[in-house]
Motif scaffolding. Structure first.
Motif, mmCIF file in Angstrom:
data_model
loop_
_atom_site.group_PDB
_atom_site.id
_atom_site.type_symbol
_atom_site.label_atom_id
_atom_site.label_comp_id
_atom_site.label_asym_id
_atom_site.label_seq_id
_atom_site.Cartn_x
_atom_site.Cartn_y
_atom_site.Cartn_z
ATOM 1 N N VAL A 19 28.279 -14.110 -21.862
ATOM 2 C CA VAL A 19 28.948 -12.827 -21.625
ATOM 3 C C VAL A 19 27.902 -11.716 -21.566
ATOM 4 O O VAL A 19 27.970 -10.833 -20.704
ATOM 5 C CB VAL A 19 30.021 -12.540 -22.700
ATOM 6 C CG1 VAL A 19 30.517 -11.091 -22.616
ATOM 7 C CG2 VAL A 19 31.190 -13.505 -22.568
ATOM 8 N N GLU A 21 24.823 -11.970 -20.605
ATOM 9 C CA GLU A 21 24.137 -12.104 -19.313
ATOM 10 C C GLU A 21 24.993 -11.533 -18.182
ATOM 11 O O GLU A 21 24.488 -10.808 -17.313
ATOM 12 C CB GLU A 21 23.802 -13.574 -19.036
ATOM 13 C CG GLU A 21 23.169 -13.824 -17.689
ATOM 14 C CD GLU A 21 21.804 -13.187 -17.491
ATOM 15 O OE1 GLU A 21 21.421 -12.943 -16.329
ATOM 16 O OE2 GLU A 21 21.120 -12.920 -18.495
ATOM 17 N N GLU A 22 26.273 -11.831 -18.185
ATOM 18 C CA GLU A 22 27.172 -11.297 -17.156
ATOM 19 C C GLU A 22 27.236 -9.777 -17.231
ATOM 20 O O GLU A 22 27.273 -9.093 -16.203
ATOM 21 C CB GLU A 22 28.581 -11.889 -17.299
ATOM 22 C CG GLU A 22 28.677 -13.337 -16.901
ATOM 23 C CD GLU A 22 28.335 -13.583 -15.435
ATOM 24 O OE1 GLU A 22 28.730 -12.775 -14.559
ATOM 25 O OE2 GLU A 22 27.659 -14.586 -15.163
ATOM 26 N N ALA A 26 26.250 -7.094 -14.367
ATOM 27 C CA ALA A 26 27.189 -6.050 -13.937
ATOM 28 C C ALA A 26 26.525 -4.678 -13.998
ATOM 29 O O ALA A 26 26.685 -3.856 -13.082
ATOM 30 C CB ALA A 26 28.446 -6.076 -14.804
ATOM 31 N N CYS A 67 34.234 -3.380 -18.667
ATOM 32 C CA CYS A 67 34.726 -3.768 -17.343
ATOM 33 C C CYS A 67 35.484 -2.621 -16.692
ATOM 34 O O CYS A 67 35.333 -2.372 -15.490
ATOM 35 C CB CYS A 67 35.612 -5.007 -17.451
ATOM 36 S SG CYS A 67 34.679 -6.530 -17.686
ATOM 37 N N GLU A 72 34.662 -3.585 -12.986
ATOM 38 C CA GLU A 72 34.551 -5.042 -12.876
ATOM 39 C C GLU A 72 35.883 -5.679 -13.280
ATOM 40 O O GLU A 72 36.578 -5.173 -14.157
ATOM 41 C CB GLU A 72 33.460 -5.575 -13.820
ATOM 42 C CG GLU A 72 32.058 -5.199 -13.439
ATOM 43 C CD GLU A 72 31.489 -6.055 -12.330
ATOM 44 O OE1 GLU A 72 31.756 -7.275 -12.311
ATOM 45 O OE2 GLU A 72 30.768 -5.509 -11.488
ATOM 46 N N LEU A 77 34.604 -11.661 -14.738
ATOM 47 C CA LEU A 77 33.397 -11.625 -15.564
ATOM 48 C C LEU A 77 33.420 -12.763 -16.592
ATOM 49 O O LEU A 77 32.432 -13.477 -16.758
ATOM 50 C CB LEU A 77 33.276 -10.277 -16.272
ATOM 51 C CG LEU A 77 31.980 -10.082 -17.052
ATOM 52 C CD1 LEU A 77 31.416 -8.695 -16.797
ATOM 53 C CD2 LEU A 77 32.193 -10.281 -18.535
ATOM 54 N N ASN A 80 32.992 -16.189 -14.902
ATOM 55 C CA ASN A 80 31.580 -16.405 -14.569
ATOM 56 C C ASN A 80 30.773 -16.771 -15.803
ATOM 57 O O ASN A 80 29.867 -17.613 -15.735
ATOM 58 C CB ASN A 80 30.990 -15.170 -13.898
ATOM 59 C CG ASN A 80 31.432 -15.021 -12.471
ATOM 60 O OD1 ASN A 80 31.953 -15.954 -11.857
ATOM 61 N ND2 ASN A 80 31.255 -13.840 -11.928
ATOM 62 N N ALA A 81 31.077 -16.163 -16.928
ATOM 63 C CA ALA A 81 30.373 -16.487 -18.175
ATOM 64 C C ALA A 81 30.635 -17.935 -18.580
ATOM 65 O O ALA A 81 29.719 -18.654 -18.978
ATOM 66 C CB ALA A 81 30.791 -15.530 -19.289
ATOM 67 N N ALA A 84 28.691 -20.240 -16.228
ATOM 68 C CA ALA A 84 27.248 -20.220 -16.538
ATOM 69 C C ALA A 84 26.963 -21.003 -17.807
ATOM 70 O O ALA A 84 25.977 -21.743 -17.877
ATOM 71 C CB ALA A 84 26.784 -18.767 -16.675
#
Length: 88
Positions: A19, A21-22, A26, A67, A72, A77, A80-81, A84
């Motif tokens: 999270v 990293e995401e 962003a 967000c 976002e 988000l 994606n976390a 990853a």
């Protein structure tokens, strides 16, 4: 009552680090600094820096607020976390 001692929190796990990293990506996409985001969501620069470096975990409320500020999609988000995290 929490099982975590007062003033202490567990080390961020794989999902919390993903999270972070995401959130960094962003911020880059929106050309916003961590300090700017912190101010917009009512947190200190130090608080935000620790989370963006993956030293502490974001709260769900902070992720949702970030967000919203960044425009976002929260679900995107977090998805994606998860993706990853599973790749690692």
């Amino acid at each position: 009552m929490s099982n975590v001692p007062k003033g202490s929190e567990p080390a961020p796990g794989a999902f919390a680090r993903a999270v972070s990293e995401e959130m960094r990506m962003a911020l880059t996409r929106h050309r916003m600094s961590g300090a700017q985001l912190a101010a917009r969501i009512g947190r200190s620069q130090s608080y935000m820096s620790k989370r963006l470096r993956g030293e502490s975990s974001f709260t769900a409320n902070d992720v949702a607020a970030a967000c919203e500020v960044l425009g976002e999609d929260l679900l995107h988000l977090l998805t994606n976390a998860v993706r990853a995290m599973r790749r690692k």
